[in-house]
Motif scaffolding. Structure first.
Motif, PDB file in Angstrom:
ATOM      1  N   PRO A 187      -1.506 -11.687   8.344  1.00 10.45           N
ATOM      2  CA  PRO A 187      -2.834 -12.323   8.371  1.00 10.45           C
ATOM      3  C   PRO A 187      -2.768 -13.634   9.146  1.00 10.45           C
ATOM      4  O   PRO A 187      -2.451 -14.683   8.587  1.00 10.45           O
ATOM      5  CB  PRO A 187      -3.149 -12.537   6.891  1.00 10.45           C
ATOM      6  N   LEU A 188      -3.038 -13.606  10.421  1.00 11.30           N
ATOM      7  CA  LEU A 188      -2.817 -14.756  11.290  1.00 11.30           C
ATOM      8  C   LEU A 188      -4.025 -15.681  11.348  1.00 11.30           C
ATOM      9  O   LEU A 188      -5.178 -15.236  11.247  1.00 11.30           O
ATOM     10  CB  LEU A 188      -2.483 -14.279  12.702  1.00 11.30           C
ATOM     11  N   ALA A 189      -3.727 -16.964  11.547  1.00 10.46           N
ATOM     12  CA  ALA A 189      -4.757 -17.976  11.789  1.00 10.46           C
ATOM     13  C   ALA A 189      -4.306 -18.805  12.982  1.00 10.46           C
ATOM     14  O   ALA A 189      -3.352 -19.579  12.883  1.00 10.46           O
ATOM     15  CB  ALA A 189      -4.946 -18.857  10.562  1.00 10.46           C
ATOM     16  N   VAL A 190      -4.959 -18.629  14.140  1.00 10.40           N
ATOM     17  CA  VAL A 190      -4.556 -19.323  15.368  1.00 10.40           C
ATOM     18  C   VAL A 190      -4.952 -20.787  15.257  1.00 10.40           C
ATOM     19  O   VAL A 190      -6.108 -21.121  14.973  1.00 10.40           O
ATOM     20  CB  VAL A 190      -5.207 -18.670  16.601  1.00 10.40           C
ATOM     21  N   MET A 191      -3.978 -21.675  15.482  1.00  7.01           N
ATOM     22  CA  MET A 191      -4.171 -23.108  15.254  1.00  7.01           C
ATOM     23  C   MET A 191      -4.364 -23.910  16.529  1.00  7.01           C
ATOM     24  O   MET A 191      -4.646 -25.114  16.457  1.00  7.01           O
ATOM     25  CB  MET A 191      -2.951 -23.670  14.500  1.00  7.01           C
ATOM     26  N   GLU A 192      -4.195 -23.301  17.690  1.00  9.95           N
ATOM     27  CA  GLU A 192      -4.266 -24.053  18.941  1.00  9.95           C
ATOM     28  C   GLU A 192      -5.049 -23.288  20.002  1.00  9.95           C
ATOM     29  O   GLU A 192      -5.072 -22.046  20.010  1.00  9.95           O
ATOM     30  CB  GLU A 192      -2.851 -24.327  19.476  1.00  9.95           C
ATOM     31  N   GLU A 193      -5.617 -24.043  20.892  1.00 11.36           N
ATOM     32  CA  GLU A 193      -6.226 -23.493  22.100  1.00 11.36           C
ATOM     33  C   GLU A 193      -5.316 -23.877  23.269  1.00 11.36           C
ATOM     34  O   GLU A 193      -5.033 -25.059  23.510  1.00 11.36           O
ATOM     35  CB  GLU A 193      -7.622 -24.086  22.309  1.00 11.36           C
ATOM     36  N   ARG A 194      -4.808 -22.875  23.972  1.00  9.52           N
ATOM     37  CA  ARG A 194      -3.952 -23.144  25.128  1.00  9.52           C
ATOM     38  C   ARG A 194      -4.811 -23.449  26.349  1.00  9.52           C
ATOM     39  O   ARG A 194      -5.884 -22.889  26.532  1.00  9.52           O
ATOM     40  CB  ARG A 194      -3.064 -21.936  25.446  1.00  9.52           C
ATOM     41  N   VAL A 195      -4.288 -24.336  27.204  1.00  9.87           N
ATOM     42  CA  VAL A 195      -4.969 -24.646  28.454  1.00  9.87           C
ATOM     43  C   VAL A 195      -4.025 -24.265  29.588  1.00  9.87           C
ATOM     44  O   VAL A 195      -2.958 -24.850  29.753  1.00  9.87           O
ATOM     45  CB  VAL A 195      -5.336 -26.138  28.547  1.00  9.87           C
TER      46      VAL A 195
ATOM     47  N   ARG B 223       0.351 -21.584   1.405  1.00 12.63           N
ATOM     48  CA  ARG B 223       1.253 -21.592   0.253  1.00 12.63           C
ATOM     49  C   ARG B 223       1.287 -20.218  -0.418  1.00 12.63           C
ATOM     50  O   ARG B 223       2.337 -19.750  -0.864  1.00 12.63           O
ATOM     51  CB  ARG B 223       0.813 -22.657  -0.743  1.00 12.63           C
ATOM     52  N   GLN B 224       0.140 -19.547  -0.489  1.00  9.08           N
ATOM     53  CA  GLN B 224       0.050 -18.245  -1.150  1.00  9.08           C
ATOM     54  C   GLN B 224       0.430 -17.079  -0.244  1.00  9.08           C
ATOM     55  O   GLN B 224       0.529 -15.942  -0.700  1.00  9.08           O
ATOM     56  CB  GLN B 224      -1.371 -18.032  -1.674  1.00  9.08           C
ATOM     57  N   GLY B 225       0.635 -17.352   1.056  1.00 10.52           N
ATOM     58  CA  GLY B 225       0.946 -16.279   1.994  1.00 10.52           C
ATOM     59  C   GLY B 225      -0.279 -15.514   2.443  1.00 10.52           C
ATOM     60  O   GLY B 225      -0.167 -14.466   3.085  1.00 10.52           O
ATOM     61  N   ALA B 226      -1.465 -16.036   2.127  1.00 11.24           N
ATOM     62  CA  ALA B 226      -2.702 -15.361   2.518  1.00 11.24           C
ATOM     63  C   ALA B 226      -3.010 -15.561   3.995  1.00 11.24           C
ATOM     64  O   ALA B 226      -3.730 -14.754   4.600  1.00 11.24           O
ATOM     65  CB  ALA B 226      -3.870 -15.864   1.671  1.00 11.24           C
ATOM     66  N   LEU B 227      -2.501 -16.630   4.598  1.00 11.11           N
ATOM     67  CA  LEU B 227      -2.661 -16.886   6.031  1.00 11.11           C
ATOM     68  C   LEU B 227      -1.342 -17.380   6.613  1.00 11.11           C
ATOM     69  O   LEU B 227      -0.582 -18.085   5.934  1.00 11.11           O
ATOM     70  CB  LEU B 227      -3.753 -17.932   6.287  1.00 11.11           C
TER      71      LEU B 227
END
Length: 703
Positions: free
Chosen positions: A157-165, A248-252
């Protein structure tokens, strides 16, 4: 150097396939955080983490390396782990000592076999995880495709944290979606760690990406979902708190993009570590046992809270032995407080250990600390008998951590050396290496007297030999270990005479015995039956007959291998009042045995292993066909999701090189375990070949 409170510590292991850029990323983190004065690089051998001669020579991590840095007022303990399959025992132990993992995936090569394997360990351990896609500035980088691979193959379950330029060689940098900080157009360094405002030309893309991140975080919690549906957005505080809880829960699993060589994306990753990774104070209670201390008594299950107020306990996850500096043990303080010169119990062995000085480490730079509190990772020097995987605990409050099961040593080789006295030197050096390498084992084969070293793969043993050459200066090499064949008989022979008669100038030698010999069921060992009546063989010489038989059995009659599963019945004999002796009846017993064995159809037994192979289901047919070609017998298959487990019995002689064959058939995705299960009679063609290659010639008994 003062100690750090547990709430201000973050412990992470950097894991992934070899060549993914783990060490380069860790070096960049140390440099950007000012823990090192310059950027260490693997390729030019200036890395502070890959510091052994073998690592520098092969440009590859073979050991776990420990370092720490300071970021935003927090202490971050990094454990850089090997990604080569032959050295994963250190990775396994490192994961047991941290609070989160950073899974590194190459932006060029994508998800690889070890990527899946170590990520499986992370999920099994319920460790929070972050993913870093590296090499985003390299030619032919394909980070978006790699991200899709991660979603599909790891089912994460991924959550993208950055926008690449920018892409590939045109990569300009990254913008952190959550914090809206940008690092663009120049390599990151300590002076640029704070980041800059988002440029106007990237603002739109960043807002769109933030909307997706809010969706992901809101979907991880029912309360946030309701708030999001009502308000249409989350506040920054709600986003941060929700993301922390989900991680912490591994949900993301947060995803970052970086280049360790440039470096780029490193500061945003460090921000994510200190803000999203849970501190040791939030680690669940450690599971283990309280050793009974009494022989035969079962240990009791126990838990130990991750608190400085609890009795002291520490888990040793890495041991390093330097010829000059001695033994260094890297430990995670599970509970309590460690202080220099304290005496602790090794709960794994029952022995005592006196702690020396305590250090915080960055490569070869060791700084002494006054104490180490629960949650920290430190180095202890000159422990006498504590090895990787052991637990140290308060003597009055014993606690033994339930350590992870390590990958079994499946690849064995005989050690060869030409130098006089080499056996002792190499043997001692190998045993010392097993103290610091948890994946290595060494033993002397009881049957062949050969020194055999076992590890997790061919490269593992090759590196071991390199270490031996460097440390003791003895040129040694590896060869296939001798298979521990056995010999037995397949039918009965009766009334066999063994006669030893020799006349010399003084007393002669005289002894005669008559025996029956028959095979026993497999595992029956050796049975000697005394059926002599009337004193045909004097009582004092009956053990002599047995001794002569046992001595001959140890050398066999076909190829020089020990003979097993035989019953001998001594029922008659002759003796002389003057010339009979212990030696004479030993010779008589030996001659009787050899004569009987010749009539009992002797056969060769070979060790059979139980082989369990786990492969992608699409490769099952190839695996079964290969096992059949190795004289194997399939005993069953099991399916687990997209994997198939093939179980079989296979002769040990046919799987000495199985690791490399399996790797080539499955592109490195297959794994296997095996253990010797039983012995079976060799087919005639195999038996003839083994006998011929043995060069065995039976020793002639003295007349």
């Amino acid at each position: 150097m003062t100690t750090t409170e547990a709430g201000d510590i973050r412990n992470v292991a950097i894991i992934g396939h070899k060549g993914a850029g783990k060490t380069s990323l860790a070096e960049a983190m140390l440099y950007v955080a000012k823990a090192t004065a310059k950027l260490g690089k693997v390729d030019d051998k200036s890395s502070v983490l890959d510091e052994t001669a073998e690592e520098k020579e092969h440009v590859c991590s073979f050991e776990a390396s420990v370092a720490h840095l300071s970021w935003a007022g927090k202490k971050v303990n990094l454990v850089d782990t090997p990604g080569e399959g032959s050295f994963l025992a250190e990775t396994r132990l490192a994961l047991a000592a941290v609070d989160a993992a950073i899974l590194v995936v190459s932006g060029k090569d994508g998800v690889q076999p070890i990527t899946e394997r170590v990520f499986g360990w992370v999920r099994d351990a319920k460790l929070p995880c972050m993913i870093v896609v590296t090499k985003v500035d390299a030619e032919n980088a394909r980070p978006d495709e790699v991200l899709a691979e991660v979603r599909a193959r790891l089912k994460a379950p991924l959550a993208v944290m950055e926008e690449r330029v920018g892409e590939g060689l045109q990569h300009r940098g990254v913008v952190a979606i959550r914090t809206k900080k940008a690092w663009l157009d120049r390599p990151e360094a300590p002076a640029t760690a704070a980041g800059s405002p988002v440029p106007a030309d990237a603002a739109g893309a960043v807002e769109k990406a933030r909307g997706k991140l809010v969706d992901d975080v809101a979907g991880s919690d029912d309360e946030l979902t309701e708030r999001y549906l009502t308000e249409g957005d989350l506040t920054q505080e709600e986003l941060d708190q929700g993301l922390r809880a989900a991680v912490r829960q591994g949900a993301l699993i947060p995803v970052y993009f970086a280049s360790g060589v440039r470096p780029s994306g490193v500061a945003a990753l460090l921000d994510g570590i200190v803000e999203l990774v849970p501190p040791p104070t939030e680690h669940p209670a450690w599971s283990g046992v309280v050793p009974s201390g009494k022989p035969g008594a079962a240990p009791q299950a126990a838990e130990r809270p991750s608190s400085a107020e609890a009795p002291a306990a520490a888990f040793v996850f890495k041991t390093s032995i330097d010829p000059h500096a001695g033994r260094t043990s890297f430990v995670r303080v599970l509970s309590g407080v460690l202080r220099p010169d304290a005496t602790m119990l090794n709960a794994s062995t029952g022995g005592s250990e006196r702690l020396g000085k305590i250090h915080s480490v960055v490569g070869k730079d060791h700084k002494q600390v006054d104490e180490a509190r629960a949650g920290d990772i430190v180095a202890l020097h000159k422990l006498k008998a504590t090895l990787s995987g052991h637990t140290l605990s308060d003597e009055k409050h014993a606690f033994l951590l339930s350590a992870p099961e390590l990958p079994p040593a499946l690849f064995s080789r005989g050690v060869r050396f030409d130098a006089k006295g080499g056996e002792d030197k190499v043997g001692n050096a190998l045993y010392r290496l097993t103290e610091e390498d948890p994946g290595l084992s060494v033993h002397q084969d009881a049957s062949t007297r050969e020194l055999v070293v076992s590890g997790l793969g061919a490269l593992h043993l090759e590196i071991t030999v390199e270490r031996i050459r460097r440390r003791v200066g003895v040129d040694c090499r590896l060869g296939p270990p001798h298979i521990a064949y056995k010999e037995t008989i397949s039918k009965k022979a009766t009334n066999i005479e063994g006669k030893h008669k020799k006349q010399t100038g003084g007393h002669g030698q005289f002894g005669v015995c008559y025996i029956d010999m028959e095979p026993l069921p497999r595992g029956g060992g050796f049975v000697f039956e005394d059926a002599v009546v009337g004193g045909a063989v004097p009582r004092q010489f009956i053990p002599s007959v047995e001794k002569g038989i046992v001595k001959s059995m140890s050398k066999g009659v076909l190829a020089g291998y020990p003979m097993i599963d035989v019953k001998v019945r001594l029922f008659d004999g002759k003796y002389h009042d003057v010339d009979s002796s212990d030696a004479a009846f030993q010779m008589a017993g030996s001659k009787a045995f050899k004569a009987a064995a010749a009539q009992c159809a002797p056969v060769l037994l070979e060790p059979i292993v139980r082989l369990s192979v786990t492969v992608p289901s699409v490769a099952m047919g190839d695996i079964i066909g290969d096992i059949n070609s190795r004289r194997g017998r399939i005993i069953g298959t099991d399916s687990v999701e997209s994997q198939t487990i093939v179980n079989a019995f296979v002769p040990l002689a046919e799987v000495l090189e199985y690791e490399s064959k399996l790797k080539s058939m499955t592109q490195g995705k297959g794994t296997f375990t095996m253990n010797v299960e039983h012995l079976e009679v060799c087919p005639p063609m195999v038996q003839d070949k083994v006998i011929k290659e043995s060069g065995f010639k039976a020793e002639a008994d003295e007349d």
